[in-house]
Write an enzyme that holds these catalytic residues in place. Structure first.
Site, short mmCIF file in Angstrom:
data_model
loop_
_atom_site.label_atom_id
_atom_site.label_comp_id
_atom_site.label_asym_id
_atom_site.label_seq_id
_atom_site.Cartn_x
_atom_site.Cartn_y
_atom_site.Cartn_z
N SER A 227 16.69 -11.40 35.71
CA SER A 227 18.06 -10.98 35.44
C SER A 227 18.18 -10.06 34.23
O SER A 227 19.22 -9.45 34.00
CB SER A 227 18.95 -12.21 35.20
OG SER A 227 18.51 -12.94 34.07
N SER B 284 13.03 -14.42 34.38
CA SER B 284 13.99 -13.33 34.15
C SER B 284 13.60 -12.38 33.02
O SER B 284 14.23 -11.34 32.86
CB SER B 284 15.38 -13.90 33.86
OG SER B 284 15.90 -14.52 35.00
N LYS C 99 20.72 -8.78 25.29
CA LYS C 99 21.21 -9.13 26.62
C LYS C 99 22.62 -9.67 26.52
O LYS C 99 22.94 -10.46 25.62
CB LYS C 99 20.27 -10.16 27.26
CG LYS C 99 20.61 -10.51 28.71
CD LYS C 99 19.60 -11.47 29.29
CE LYS C 99 19.92 -11.81 30.75
NZ LYS C 99 18.91 -12.74 31.34
#
Length: 525
Positions: free
Chosen positions: A150, A174, A60
């Protein structure tokens, strides 16, 4: 391009070619490694000695990575050109075990969002629809669905087989929410077990490193590698507390081991709570229910006993979370002022000289969602609102922690057991739907919202998607989203459904062991 080179395993070369073909439409990676990048990484691997030898990982874009021109952008204009001089601890640990970084994955800007729509690089599409991936991505815009946020880029990359596993972060769901939308496993470990050194901060008391894969065994291997105290991370749990957790949960570990070795029902004797408060009938999409009911029935077939429990504080979590997370974000993101690092607004002599560089930089450098949360957080920390908002949210958080501690048979290793009154009946685990609906349409985020939808508690707001994942986040507990089927009926038929398994702090390995049993049983159905 040839699928492989003499120095790169065929599987990695094939995965890279697939990513190069699909990612321009999927938008799972903000930066994709080239073949020469992968060859350089693989040449550094101590072949045959690492537990992740040659496995590919999506990272990420919130984790600092260094070398080979890699940037750490948080999917924000504010950091779009930032190159870190160091690497996050967890990335370094994975590389030491032979993992190969396939690229940096897309995300909501600074982790703020539940759809991976609020990204400077554009939204990530969900590859897990009822059609094959190429057919799904070929749909018209009106039929495309979000990957969730997210950590949507990480979930989409795993779902589309663009990497073996992915690093994510979990502040209020998330990791679990996009994992559910995309039909993969998403694990949020206990707060403080995995190092956050080198992870760009959003809300420091909530941020947790998350893990995604299609295979629980891989998740268990990764967790065992990363579960180490890191003196560079002030929130990292010390070794003695980890050892205490192992002792506290040893009885449950023993019970699971005995059931596995001596029974055809591997969950025999395991008590699982089903909280009505995390099955909100007024909000839950009916298309999810057949798969959830089938999964609960499967738990009973495996020998577990289901018990109705109450988590009365759960509905309060949504408001408390957005006050706390926004307040911490307001503090953490104050460093992006245009003077030290990151984006700096260009000077223009024609503009009003009274506009401070600080204000101009943050106005241009942050997206709308980030600015909205920063304003909320700054207000919550102001003198006139601090008592009524921030302190009240902290009290609600403590109430949720206490109520969850009272439900679990095992005591919380971080707290004095005498301070919590246990209920008449306690459970080993809690299960609940991961989301209130299947993955929303991308068009629902591009359409102008109604003014009445702007409240975080509005049922049509994207904020409410976090409702079911928040108790585990506010209490810092381990939780994993397991794919349990597909939606049935409605306008979103055939999209993934996830169910969350949650337990007491430090009970991570037992959570993963039970998840493996459940996931294996559901795949056989």
């Amino acid at each position: 391009m040839a699928a492989t080179s003499t120095s790169l395993p065929a599987r990695l070369g094939t995965t890279l070619q697939r990513a190069q073909r699909i990612n321009p439409r999927l938008n799972a990676f903000t930066q994709l490694s080239s073949q020469s990048d992968l060859e350089t990484q693989y040449a550094r691997v101590d072949k045959g000695k690492g537990r992740l030898d040659g496995k590919s990982v999506g990272v990420k874009d919130m984790f600092a990575t260094s070398g080979d021109g890699s940037r750490t952008t948080c999917s924000s204009r504010m950091l779009q050109d930032y190159k870190s001089p160091f690497e996050a601890t967890v990335v370094r640990q994975l590389r030491q075990e032979g993992a190969i970084v396939m690229g940096k994955t897309n995300m909501d800007e600074f982790g703020m969002g539940s759809a991976n729509f609020h990204s400077h690089f554009g939204p990530t599409l969900n590859p897990s629809g009822p059609q094959d991936i190429d057919g799904t991505l070929g749909m018209g815009e009106s039929e495309q669905r979000v990957a969730g946020g997210s950590s949507g880029g990480s979930a989409a990359a795993v779902a589309a087989d663009l990497c073996d596993f992915a690093l994510a972060t979990d502040t209020g769901g998330s990791t679990r929410l996009p994992a559910s939308y995309c039909g993969v496993l998403g694990f949020k470990p206990s707060y403080g077990l995995l190092s956050r050194f080198g992870v760009v901060a959003y809300a420091s008391s909530l941020d947790t490193v998350g893990l995604m894969s299609k295979d629980v065994t891989i998740l268990r291997d990764i967790f065992d590698i990363l579960d180490q105290h890191d003196p560079r991370d002030p929130t990292s749990i010390p070794t003695f507390a980890r050892e205490r957790a192992s002792t506290v949960h040893s009885d449950l570990e023993k019970r699971i081991g005995e059931a596995l070795n001596s029974s055809e029902k591997p969950l025999s004797g395991i008590r699982i709570g089903v909280p009505a408060d995390l099955f909100p009938t007024s909000l839950l999409d009916p298309s999810l229910l057949p798969s959830i009911r089938s999964a609960l029935s499967r738990l009973k077939d495996l020998g577990a006993t289901l018990h109705s429990v109450r988590l009365k504080t759960a509905p309060l979590g949504l408001s408390a979370y957005y006050v706390l997370a926004s307040a911490e974000a307001s503090s953490n993101l104050a460093r992006y002022d245009g003077t030290e690092y990151g984006f700096r607004a260009p000077e223009d002599s024609s503009e009003d000289v009274r506009t401070p560089l600080y204000a101009k930089t943050r106005t241009l450098g942050f997206g709308d969602e980030v600015k909205k949360r920063l304003l909320l957080g700054t207000f919550a920390l102001s003198a006139e609102a601090f008592d009524n908002y921030y302190l009240q949210a902290q009290r609600v958080r403590k109430m949720i922690q206490n109520e969850l501690d009272s439900l679990f048979t095992s005591s919380n290793p971080l707290r004095q057991s005498s301070s919590i009154s246990k209920g008449a009946e306690t459970v080993d685990f809690i299960v609940h739907p991961t989301t209130i609906s299947p993955a929303p349409l991308l068009s629902s985020f591009t359409s102008p919202p109604s003014p009445r939808d702007s409240s975080p508690t509005s049922t049509s707001s994207s904020y409410v998607q976090d409702l079911l994942s928040l108790p585990a986040s506010l209490a810092g507990l381990p939780a994993i989203s397991i794919p349990v089927g597909r939606t049935q009926g409605g306008d979103a038929e055939g999209w993934p459904v996830g169910m969350t398994l949650m337990s007491q702090w430090g009970n991570d390995r037992n959570v993963l062991d039970v998840a493996k049993i459940v996931d294996h049983a559901l795949r056989k159905c």
